[in-house]
Design a protein around this motif. Structure first.
Motif, mmCIF file in Angstrom:
data_model
loop_
_atom_site.group_PDB
_atom_site.id
_atom_site.type_symbol
_atom_site.label_atom_id
_atom_site.label_comp_id
_atom_site.label_asym_id
_atom_site.label_seq_id
_atom_site.Cartn_x
_atom_site.Cartn_y
_atom_site.Cartn_z
ATOM 1 N N PRO A 1 0.915 -1.211 -0.124
ATOM 2 C CA PRO A 1 0.067 -0.058 -0.032
ATOM 3 C C PRO A 1 0.851 1.213 0.117
ATOM 4 O O PRO A 1 1.900 1.262 0.688
ATOM 5 C CB PRO A 1 -0.601 0.098 1.367
ATOM 6 C CG PRO A 1 -0.769 -1.570 1.778
ATOM 7 C CD PRO A 1 0.726 -1.963 1.103
ATOM 8 N N ALA A 2 0.521 2.290 -0.537
ATOM 9 C CA ALA A 2 1.208 3.465 -0.840
ATOM 10 C C ALA A 2 1.460 4.342 0.792
ATOM 11 O O ALA A 2 2.407 4.656 0.697
ATOM 12 C CB ALA A 2 0.463 4.522 -1.643
ATOM 13 N N SER A 3 0.594 4.089 1.473
ATOM 14 C CA SER A 3 0.489 4.546 2.887
ATOM 15 C C SER A 3 0.285 3.479 3.720
ATOM 16 O O SER A 3 -0.788 2.672 3.603
ATOM 17 C CB SER A 3 -0.196 5.782 3.170
ATOM 18 O OG SER A 3 0.222 6.743 2.109
ATOM 19 N N ILE B 1 1.162 -6.234 6.281
ATOM 20 C CA ILE B 1 0.086 -7.531 6.260
ATOM 21 C C ILE B 1 -0.423 -7.515 4.857
ATOM 22 O O ILE B 1 -0.888 -8.709 4.405
ATOM 23 C CB ILE B 1 -1.005 -7.516 7.120
ATOM 24 C CG1 ILE B 1 -1.806 -6.291 6.868
ATOM 25 C CG2 ILE B 1 -0.433 -7.566 8.485
ATOM 26 C CD1 ILE B 1 -2.868 -6.319 7.868
ATOM 27 N N PHE B 2 -0.449 -6.465 3.926
ATOM 28 C CA PHE B 2 -0.814 -6.399 2.762
ATOM 29 C C PHE B 2 0.323 -6.701 1.496
ATOM 30 O O PHE B 2 0.004 -6.651 0.238
ATOM 31 C CB PHE B 2 -1.604 -5.162 2.386
ATOM 32 C CG PHE B 2 -2.806 -5.097 3.197
ATOM 33 C CD1 PHE B 2 -3.903 -6.019 3.261
ATOM 34 C CD2 PHE B 2 -2.740 -3.965 3.948
ATOM 35 C CE1 PHE B 2 -4.848 -5.675 4.139
ATOM 36 C CE2 PHE B 2 -3.735 -3.922 4.812
ATOM 37 C CZ PHE B 2 -4.879 -4.638 5.018
ATOM 38 N N ASN B 3 1.459 -6.616 1.986
ATOM 39 C CA ASN B 3 2.551 -6.737 1.141
ATOM 40 C C ASN B 3 2.575 -8.208 0.375
ATOM 41 O O ASN B 3 2.456 -9.284 0.873
ATOM 42 C CB ASN B 3 4.135 -6.843 1.689
ATOM 43 C CG ASN B 3 4.175 -5.367 2.378
ATOM 44 O OD1 ASN B 3 3.214 -4.464 2.422
ATOM 45 N ND2 ASN B 3 5.322 -5.030 2.945
ATOM 46 N N ARG B 4 3.015 -8.020 -1.043
ATOM 47 C CA ARG B 4 2.901 -9.226 -1.668
ATOM 48 C C ARG B 4 4.219 -9.202 -2.675
ATOM 49 O O ARG B 4 4.688 -8.102 -3.269
ATOM 50 C CB ARG B 4 1.655 -9.474 -2.602
ATOM 51 C CG ARG B 4 0.327 -9.383 -2.084
ATOM 52 C CD ARG B 4 0.139 -10.551 -1.142
ATOM 53 N NE ARG B 4 -1.165 -10.746 -0.906
ATOM 54 C CZ ARG B 4 -1.865 -10.270 0.504
ATOM 55 N NH1 ARG B 4 -0.561 -9.540 1.258
ATOM 56 N NH2 ARG B 4 -2.945 -10.094 1.059
ATOM 57 N N ARG C 1 1.762 -15.881 10.770
ATOM 58 C CA ARG C 1 1.803 -16.618 9.234
ATOM 59 C C ARG C 1 1.879 -15.742 8.412
ATOM 60 O O ARG C 1 2.457 -16.313 7.180
ATOM 61 C CB ARG C 1 0.518 -17.380 9.359
ATOM 62 C CG ARG C 1 0.161 -18.278 10.372
ATOM 63 C CD ARG C 1 -1.285 -18.936 10.114
ATOM 64 N NE ARG C 1 -2.406 -17.963 9.946
ATOM 65 C CZ ARG C 1 -3.859 -18.482 9.824
ATOM 66 N NH1 ARG C 1 -4.058 -19.774 9.680
ATOM 67 N NH2 ARG C 1 -4.521 -17.353 9.569
ATOM 68 N N LEU C 2 2.096 -14.426 8.612
ATOM 69 C CA LEU C 2 2.064 -13.537 7.346
ATOM 70 C C LEU C 2 3.539 -13.109 7.183
ATOM 71 O O LEU C 2 4.210 -12.792 8.008
ATOM 72 C CB LEU C 2 1.233 -12.309 7.663
ATOM 73 C CG LEU C 2 -0.246 -12.498 8.069
ATOM 74 C CD1 LEU C 2 -0.963 -11.155 8.522
ATOM 75 C CD2 LEU C 2 -0.997 -13.029 6.638
#
Length: 399
Positions: A142-144, A149-152, A218-219
């Motif tokens: 996410p830009a900010s 947790i949202f990194n891929r 787990r993330l």
């Protein structure tokens, strides 16, 4: 100055630091943990779960909560997710960087452009229009905000397109403009904790970051805590880069700069224009009170640089399932050196933080072993409890 309101996604560490410094603190956050309620004069629940919800929070709602606390507030101190709080909306000072400075520092695409102009090492960032120019692997963020947790990670174009589609479909409703595609590098995650006035900046501590630690979450990229200090030959270089950067960005008070220490040296990843998750370990390792030092920055004062006297570690333990917090689980958590303690009767969602564990020791490895032991005891209790529940529902192995 005596009465303080702190507001953000998670304010426990700020509120408790302020309380230790002698302030009367009220808090508005999304958790209202047990230890937050113990150190705060009063608290209220912030029913927000995403960055966009936090940014759209009505100042009138905040003012109504402040009135309900029954105090005349001398200052507001924003926490995570509330970095862009508008000072003009409130009758008391907001002790934080200006919303404009915080917004620019928080945005990874804007930061990449500033780092390029300043000649500071950083991963290359790609815009959505540069898909054909991308060199893989890359990481999508996410830009900010986001806490990792949202990194891929994407190793090729198809994985990139799949990750973009996945992120765009989440409840957070990321658009492609709100997602950064960044060069993926290997290294040790680290950060520098700083205090800044308009004219000077002080590097308080260099911290090792615990990211995606399997026995905590787990993330793969979740923020799992810190160890202070981080002993590295690159410490002075990181401190110099961080001090220059926060002054260039016009940030005030307590701020942090995240780094990745690669084989070629440290690169700047992002800036946190607010109190950081390392607050606890910095205070435990050095003895400084960061809230008092933060307030001093707005009087143009910086403390002497503190020295670490021991290794302090924080491990954020995530739940791998939905958990109802009952008395027995509370007792298990409270037997450990813990903080961010969920209130009895609440429910923790899968892959959300359950609690924080702490350890202090004369060596880094000893501190980490202590964290691992505490995490293992809590996880073993949860697994055993679930096993007992299954057996009670299916006695004697009946089909």
């Amino acid at each position: 100055m005596q009465n303080i309101l702190t507001i953000g996604f998670d304010t426990r560490n700020i509120a408790c630091s302020a309380s230790r410094a002698g302030y009367t603190v009220c808090s508005i956050d999304a958790f209202r943990d047990l230890d937050l309620q113990e150190c705060a004069y009063a608290s209220a629940l912030l029913e927000c779960r995403t960055s966009s919800e936090l940014h759209q929070l009505d100042p009138h709602w905040i003012m109504a909560k402040m009135d309900a606390f029954g105090l005349d507030f001398d200052a507001i101190v924003p926490g995570s997710g509330m970095e862009m709080l508008e000072p003009c909306s409130f009758p008391c000072p907001v002790l934080a960087s200006s919303p404009e400075a915080a917004r620019e520092a928080s945005n990874k695409l804007h930061l990449a452009n500033r780092l390029e102009a300043l000649g500071m090492p950083h991963p290359r960032c790609y815009s959505p229009e540069e898909l054909d120019a991308i060199e893989y692997p890359v990481i999508l963020k996410p830009a900010s905000g986001g806490g990792g947790i949202f990194n891929r990670v994407a190793g090729d174009r198809q994985e990139l397109l799949s990750a973009l589609e996945e992120l765009s479909g989440l409840d957070q409703e990321f658009t492609e403009e709100e997602i950064v595609v960044q060069q993926f590098l290997e290294g040790t995650p680290a950060s520098v904790s700083l205090l800044s006035t308009k004219d000077e900046s002080l590097a308080v501590a260099v911290n090792e970051q615990l990211i995606g630690i399997p026995w905590l979450s787990r993330l793969p990229f979740a923020y799992c805590g810190n160890i202070t200090p981080f002993r590295t030959e690159h410490a002075e270089e990181m401190e110099a880069l961080a001090k220059k950067l926060v002054l260039e960005l016009g940030l005030l008070g307590s701020n942090g700069v995240d780094f990745l220490v690669t084989e070629e040296g440290p690169v700047v990843l992002e800036v946190n224009p607010r109190f950081q998750g390392s607050l606890d370990t910095v205070e435990k390792a050095t003895g400084i009170n960061l809230f008092e030092a933060h307030v001093g920055c707005f009087r143009g004062e910086l403390p002497e640089k503190p020295e670490a006297k021991l290794f302090a570690a924080r491990g954020v333990l995530y739940s791998d399932r939905e958990l109802f917090i009952d008395r027995k689980l509370m007792e298990v958590i409270l037997r450990e050196k813990s903080a961010d303690i969920p209130f009895q009767g609440t429910v923790t969602e899968p892959d959300w933080p359950l609690t924080s564990l702490f350890a202090s020791a004369s060596t880094r490895d000893e501190a980490v072993r202590s964290l691992e032991g505490g995490a293992e005891r809590i996880k073993t209790f949860i697994v055993d409890r679930k096993k007992e529940e299954r057996e009670s529902l299916n006695p004697a192995g009946k089909a």
